[in-house]
Each structure stands twice: as C-alpha cells, then as structure tokens.
Design a protein around this motif. Structure first.
Motif, short mmCIF file in Angstrom:
data_model
loop_
_atom_site.label_atom_id
_atom_site.label_comp_id
_atom_site.label_asym_id
_atom_site.label_seq_id
_atom_site.Cartn_x
_atom_site.Cartn_y
_atom_site.Cartn_z
N GLY A 153 17.52 -36.16 14.78
CA GLY A 153 18.60 -36.17 15.75
C GLY A 153 18.12 -36.50 17.15
O GLY A 153 18.75 -36.09 18.13
N LEU A 158 19.87 -41.28 16.40
CA LEU A 158 21.27 -41.45 16.79
C LEU A 158 21.63 -42.92 16.94
O LEU A 158 22.74 -43.33 16.60
CB LEU A 158 21.54 -40.69 18.09
CG LEU A 158 21.34 -39.18 18.02
CD1 LEU A 158 21.64 -38.54 19.37
CD2 LEU A 158 22.22 -38.55 16.94
N GLN A 194 26.79 -34.02 20.90
CA GLN A 194 27.19 -33.89 19.50
C GLN A 194 28.70 -34.00 19.36
O GLN A 194 29.20 -34.69 18.46
CB GLN A 194 26.71 -32.55 18.93
CG GLN A 194 27.08 -32.35 17.46
CD GLN A 194 26.54 -31.05 16.89
OE1 GLN A 194 25.59 -30.48 17.43
NE2 GLN A 194 27.12 -30.57 15.80
#
Length: 811
Positions: A153, A158, A194
């Motif tokens: 992450g 991403l 997020q």
C-alpha cells in the motif's frame, strides 16, 4: 591529449543524469560508453504509472532518445548486462562476452524490486512493477483476466492499482500496515487517502499478512495468515526495492546496504564511483530522485576535476506526488514526537489536510494532502532552518500571495526550489526566463529541467512565468507545441513552412527561432515529415531526422536484436517468397518466424549487424513495420473462396496496399478490407476499414485496436473499387495535411470531428478532388530505395554497403 575512457554501468535516470552533468562540466573530456540491461534508451521510471494508466506512451516518457546518445558520441549497449569488473586491469565484462576497458567507471545499477519469498511466488501471473516490461505484462493480462491483487500500500502499489482499475480489472490492495503510505503520510493523511481511493473503486485489505500464492501453474488465489483467501488472476508485488549490488559484490567493491561511497561518490576501488539507488552514503540509501540529482552534480565535478567543494552532504527527504489524482506532499520529520508540536488544518468537505511539525521554533517536517501549494515554501523553511518565533503559527500554512489566489511564488526566495526532482530553484528559472525570453512551461523545462521528471511542479513553473512576465504573460503553454524547442504549434509550423517556402529542418529552426540549434528527437522527425508533406516534389528526405527504427528498416526488440518484416500485399504470398524467407532464416539463424496481426511474417531475433544483408538476400519490399506510414492492408479471402463473401476483398486490398505503400503519414496507418459484414479482417478497429455489402463498399475511418479501443466511424458507402481508392486518397491526404505529427487517425478524428471530415470530403466535391490530386503528387514522388527492388546490381550493392556502414556506426 587523448580522451579518458568513461564507462557507465546502468542506463537509468540517475546514471544518465550524471552523464548530462559531466557533459556540462567538460564535454570533450571523456569517451563515454553506457551499458543498460533494459532494451530501451533512458526513460522516466517515475512516469511508468502514467503508461500503465493509459495517460501516456513509452515514447512520451523517453528522457534521452537514441539520437541524444548519437549527438553526444556515446556508445550505448542496450539489453546487455555487465557481470563483473576487474578493478586492477580496469576492464568490464558483460553477459555477451564483451570486454571494455575504462579509465573511470560509474556504477549506477539502481535497485531491484523486493519479491516476498512466499510459497507460489514463482507462479505465472506474479510480477513486480518496476519497468516497461512489467507494464506491458499488466496490460496484456487485463485483456484476458478480471481480478488483480496488489501487495503493498505504498506509492508504487497504489499507482499499479490505479492503472489496473483503468484497464478494467477488479483490484484488491493488500497492506500489512493499518494505514497507506506510512512513509509519506501520517495516520490522518493515510486515512483520507484510503477513503478517496475507495471512492475510485479500490478495495483495501488492511493489516492482512500474506501467506501464500495458490494455483496450478498460474495464480488463482492469495491466502493470508489472518483472513480468508481472495481470488486473483494477477498478483503485483510492490512491497519495496533493494539496491542492485551484484556487480559490486562480484568485483570486490565494498558494500553494506548499498555500494559504500564517500562525499564525492567514490567507492573503495580506485577511479570507481557510484550513485543512485544502489549507492550508500553515510549509511543512507536514497530512493527519491532529488538526492540522486545532487549526487550526480557532486560526482560530475569530482570526476571532471572541478571545484567539488564539500561534495555531497546528504539530503532532507521530501516527496511531492499525485496519487491517483490526489496531491500529496511530505518532508522531514512529520511524525508526532514528545519534543515537537504540530499545527494542523483539516477540511473534510474539500478533502484538504495540512500538518506542520515544529521543534525549537523551527519547522522540521510537514504533511500536505489535497492542497500541496505550501510544499515548496515549507521545504525551504525546513532546509534553511528558518526561525518562526516571530510568525503567527497559523500563517505558516497560508502565504500572503495565496490570499490573493496565487501559489506563493512571489514571496519565495530565489534559492527556494521550484523543482525538487531536478534541484531547480526559483532564481534559476527567473534568470532563464529573462535571459532566454522563455514564455512557456515547455521552454522552461527544456532550458532548466524544471518539471522534467515527475511533472508535479509544472503548475508552479507556470505561476512563476506569469509572475515574472507580468502583463506580457499569455497562457501560450496550453497550445500543442511541437516540442520544447519552440512555442509554435504544429499548425503554425506547417503554415510557416508554406508561407516562407522553407525546405530543410535547419532552415525551419533558424527562420522560426528554435531555441536549440540541433532541435530534439521530437521536432526533427516532425519537421522532416511536414516538409515532405508540404512540398513532396522537391523535398529530399532527411534520413538523419528519422527515428532509429526507420533508419535501420527494422524494429528493435527487448533483447537488442531486430525484427524484419517483408511486405505481403493483402496478406497474400507464394511458394517462391516463402522459400526465400525460409532460406534467409536458415542462413542467419533467425530464432523465430511469426505471423503478425497484419498477415505477414515477422523475422524476429536478427542481429543488428545482419539486418542489411538480410534485406539484401530477401530481395523483397519492406513491409514498413517500423515506419510512420501505411503499414498493412489486412484482407479476408473474399467472394472467390468464402461462401459468405460478396466482394473481391483480396483484389481490392492488394490494390489499396500497392497504391499507398511507403506513403509517409503523421503516425502508422493500418487498413483492412472484408468481403461481407462479418468483417473477418477487423476493419471496424482500423484507421481505414472497408466492408463489402451487397453491391457496394462501406468505408470506416478512425478505428484503433490498441490499449484504448475505438470503433471506427462510418464515413460513406460507395459502389465501385475506384470510388474506394478515391475516398481513401482524399481522407488520408486530409489527415496528412491537418493532423499533428504522431497523432493517430483516431485522435485526429476525435479532435476535428467526423462532421468536419464529411463536410470536406463528401459535401465539397471540388475540395475532395484537390485532395486527391495532391495525394497523387505525393505518391508520384515517393522514393525509398530500401523498399524497392533495384535492378542495377552494382547500385543495389552500393546502397546496401552504405546502409551496412550506417548500421555499424549506429552500433
């Protein structure tokens, strides 16, 4: 005095940028050789995510083209890996049994992706995200499969996830931590990111510990220690990188986490230097570009025996990014600690979060999310250890210029960096604007390198242009300029060529005020095309202005070899030509013969030095598989063989291909002819597609079968083969005269609109005939000896000897 031999191992961003700095310091000092494992010139690895997401292409992210290496007399070996260095005899050895001596050596071997040692990690469909080949594999996988799992992450994970979403896959992002991008964001920023990415369609599995990758042969699932497994057709590992130390270790050069260097980037071996992601300086290994550029400058001064001062002193890490469209900035020590205090501003309605960490009346760190306009100023305060005791703490996050709607450039000091990636300050840019009369971001980029890497500072460069030029500033950078050497658009350049009767690229550059005497790899091919299009009768094609593949008459492959594609009109061949191809394949040990999508035979894996003689022995026209020109006309078998066929598709396809072969166009053009609406030749996704219906032909235009699929539009229906050829002539000539160089027909059609094309070709018979006449002139004046069979044997041998000499020189 003979030049010293300088060898660079690693053709990446850090190493080649260092070579640029060396050329600035002393362009005549070295005879330079560069080895790169990848089969490409130097490209911007930061922009790989843009390639994956479909926002740009490989050509767009090339930093230093093959022409740049040629212009600077640099010997480049792509697709070749240095395995060992003899530091006593000063020799490098490659995996292709090449031995090259050096006087000075630079190790810029970069880093390798870290692959988790999981059971099943060697299965098909498990890859990293580190280079162009990884991008291509993800794109290919998305065409066949639906579900992807990205492990990691951080930024790279991403970006990979965003690209896979764009490619139509469902994506799970697995992250062992409880927040995203923990190295660049604090908990609040990570949570906001997020939430934003979940809105875009990403699914996050936070705190998951990956256990194994399951599947027979190819990945099917990913299992976890603390959660149920998830389905996966593709697994992308983006969990970090590790310095590539293979060459250094094999050569007895001191390593720790990286290749150990001092402040002047010197290793433990004499006359051997290192920089980039493989180098360890004061126990630090840097993975961001700004420190690497600083290292390159220090190394260049040292190796050129200039005043190197104190050398490289290390860097304060800062990151300014755009993650899936969200602006993010962080710098310094942004985590909370007992001996520091923080100023926080959060606007959940606008998705903005700002945090500044202060210790002893100095800003020591910052995090910005959603609005990063304060980033440059805050980084300057951190670097300069600015005393903020007399400042209101809230105003630290809001400059006076911002209150007036600006970005803060007015109150920045000249020493403040605008472009952190390339170390370009406000003063550098202002000086260049004034001394070089720069008016666009592209010009500033070409002159100073600002915005050349990640591009996130382009807006700030524009603000600085506006602030510096005042009333003289115009938003000219919105124009589609040819390149950074000029602020003229493609259309303006073509108009000037016509009006001033310009005839040579150098003449265009001189008359139209090019900022570079030599131009660049973008404008030279464009100008050569425009000159030939405007004046096909008298223009002499400038081969040196063409791309390398066009000069070689073959396509370079990922291992440094080439592919040769003879022409097969309409996909039709005969026993004689097949036998000739087979004989040549045997003679030159061609490892692979493959049928292409354009119904031709691709001879893959030919050595560069063999390419000229392969063409000579084939004695067949080139299929132009490498050129910005008419490529192929794909056909079905038609009425003579197929029970559904209503027309002679093969005959018409061959007639079209023979008429337009070798015609130069703004970009590659592919065509197809099908004998019935079943459209077996796939004309619906070609630049020009012709489909037979009972008693007539439908002509489709503007199709594209690439990453971004576009169905062709119906232009018209005609009743005869002659009308088909006439309509194609008019359409292609309209495209040739009005499209921008490297603009596909699909993009051109979307830009000008189908109605405009119809109004010219269908509604204005006189203009259509004029287009056809100009096309006939262009076709009459085509001249390319490499795609024709020359009858005079002596002339043929002379041509191929010249070509072979050029190939050897290129090598």
């Amino acid at each position: 005095m003979p030049k010293r031999k300088l060898v660079l191992i690693g053709n990446g961003m850090a190493g080649v940028r260092c070579i640029e700095e060396i050329l600035k310091e002393d362009p005549e000092r070295f005879e330079i050789t560069i080895f790169g494992t990848e089969p490409h010139p130097n490209y911007n690895r930061i922009m790989l995510s843009s390639v994956l997401q479909g926002d740009t292409t490989l050509d767009d992210i090339i930093i230093n083209s093959y022409e740049w290496y040629e212009q600077n007399n640099i010997q480049l070996y792509t697709g070749e890996t240095v395995e060992k260095v003899n530091t006593e005899d000063k020799l490098v050895y490659t995996d292709k049994d090449r031995e090259v001596p050096y006087d000075d050596l630079i190790l810029a071997t970069g880093s390798d992706p870290f692959m988790l040692p999981l059971p099943g990690a060697d299965k098909e469909g498990v890859i990293a995200f580190r280079n162009i080949e990884d991008c291509n594999q993800m794109i290919d996988t998305s065409k066949k499969y639906e579900r992807a799992v990205v492990i990691g992450g951080g930024l790279l994970g991403l970006e990979a996830a965003r690209g896979l979403l764009n490619l139509g896959m469902e994506v799970d992002v697995v992250h062992i931590m409880d927040q995203l991008m923990e190295r660049q964001l604090d908990a609040t920023g990570g949570k906001m990111l997020q939430e934003e990415l979940e809105k875009q369609g990403m699914n996050f599995l936070m705190g998951y510990q990956t256990e194994a990758i399951l599947g027979a042969g190819r990945v099917k699932k990913v299992s976890f220690k603390n959660a149920p497994p998830v389905k996966a057709d593709l697994v992308v590992m983006a969990v970090g990188i590790k310095p590539n130390l293979a060459v250094a270790k094999a050569s007895g050069i001191e390593t720790n986490r990286g290749i150990v260097v001092n402040d002047y980037m010197q290793t433990s071996a004499p006359d051997v230097y290192s920089l980039g992601e493989c180098a360890e300086h004061r126990e630090m290994v840097y993975g961001l570009v700004a420190p690497l550029w600083d290292q390159g400058k220090a190394l260049a001064k040292k190796i050129c025996e200039k005043d190197a001062g104190e050398g490289y002193q290390g860097s304060i890490l800062s990151t300014k990014l755009k993650v899936s469209g969200v602006d993010v900035f962080s710098a310094g020590e942004f985590a909370d600690s007992p001996d520091s205090k923080a100023i926080r501003v959060q606007d959940e309605f606008e998705g903005i979060y700002k945090k500044v960490v202060v210790r002893d009346n100095q800003v020591v760190g910052a995090v910005l999310f959603g609005d990063t306009s304060d980033g440059t100023r805050l980084l300057s305060m951190i670097n300069n250890k600015t005393d903020i005791s007399d400042m209101s703490k809230v105003t630290i996050l809001q400059s006076a210029d911002q209150d007036a709607g600006g970005s803060g450039v007015a109150e920045m000091a000249d020493s403040d960096q605008i472009c952190g990636c390339n170390g370009v300050s406000k003063g550098d840019i202002v000086t260049a604007i004034k001394e070089q009369n720069l008016t666009t971001v592209a010009e500033v980029r070409g002159c100073t390198n600002a915005s050349r890497s990640c591009g996130t500072c382009a807006g700030l460069v524009g603000d600085l242009l506006e602030h510096t030029l005042g009333d003289e500033f115009e938003a000219v950078d919105e124009k589609a300029t040819v390149c950074g050497c000029t602020d003229l658009t493609h259309e303006e350049v073509v108009a000037e060529i016509r009006d001033k009767n310009l005839s040579h690229t150098r003449e265009v550059m001189n008359v139209l005020g090019w900022t570079s005497d030599e131009g660049c790899s973008k404008c030279r091919p464009a100008l050569n095309y425009y000159l030939g299009m405007v004046n096909p009768t008298d223009h002499e094609d400038e081969r040196e202005s063409r791309f390398v593949n066009e000069r070689m008459h073959a396509n370079i492959q990922n291992d440094g070899t080439y592919s040769v594609v003879p022409r097969m009109y309409g996909g039709v061949t005969n026993a004689k030509d097949l036998r000739r191809i087979a004989d040549v394949a045997d003679k030159y040990d061609v490892p692979l013969l493959k049928m292409t999508g354009g119904q031709r035979i691709d001879m893959l894996g030919i050595k560069k030095e063999d390419v000229p003689n392969v063409w000579k022995d084939l004695d067949m026209p080139s299929g132009y598989a490498y050129a910005k020109s008419i490529r192929t006309v794909k056909t079905c078998v038609g009425e003579n063989f197929c029970r559904f066929g209503t027309q002679d598709s093969i005959g018409l396809g061959i007639a079209i291909e023979k008429k337009f072969e070798r015609l130069n166009t703004p970009h590659k053009v592919k065509m197809a002819v099908s004998a019935c609406p079943r459209n077996c030749a796939e004309g619906g996704i070609k630049d020009v597609g012709v489909v037979g219906v009972e008693g007539s032909w439908q002509i489709y235009v503007g199709g594209n079968g690439g990453t971004t699929l576009r169905a062709a539009d119906l232009l018209c229906t005609v009743t005869s083969d002659e009308e088909v050829l006439e309509m194609i002539s008019a359409y292609l000539q309209l495209y040739r005269e009005n499209a921008r160089y490297l603009e596909r027909t699909s993009h051109y059609l979307e830009r000008v609109g189908l109605d405009y094309i119809k109004s010219v070709i269908l509604d204005d018979p006189e203009e259509k005939q004029e287009l056809v006449k100009r096309m006939e002139v262009a076709l009459t004046n085509l001249n390319d000896p490499w795609s024709e069979i020359v009858n005079d044997e002596k002339q043929k041998n002379d041509l191929f000897q010249n070509y072979k000499a050029a190939a050897v020189a290129q090598k």
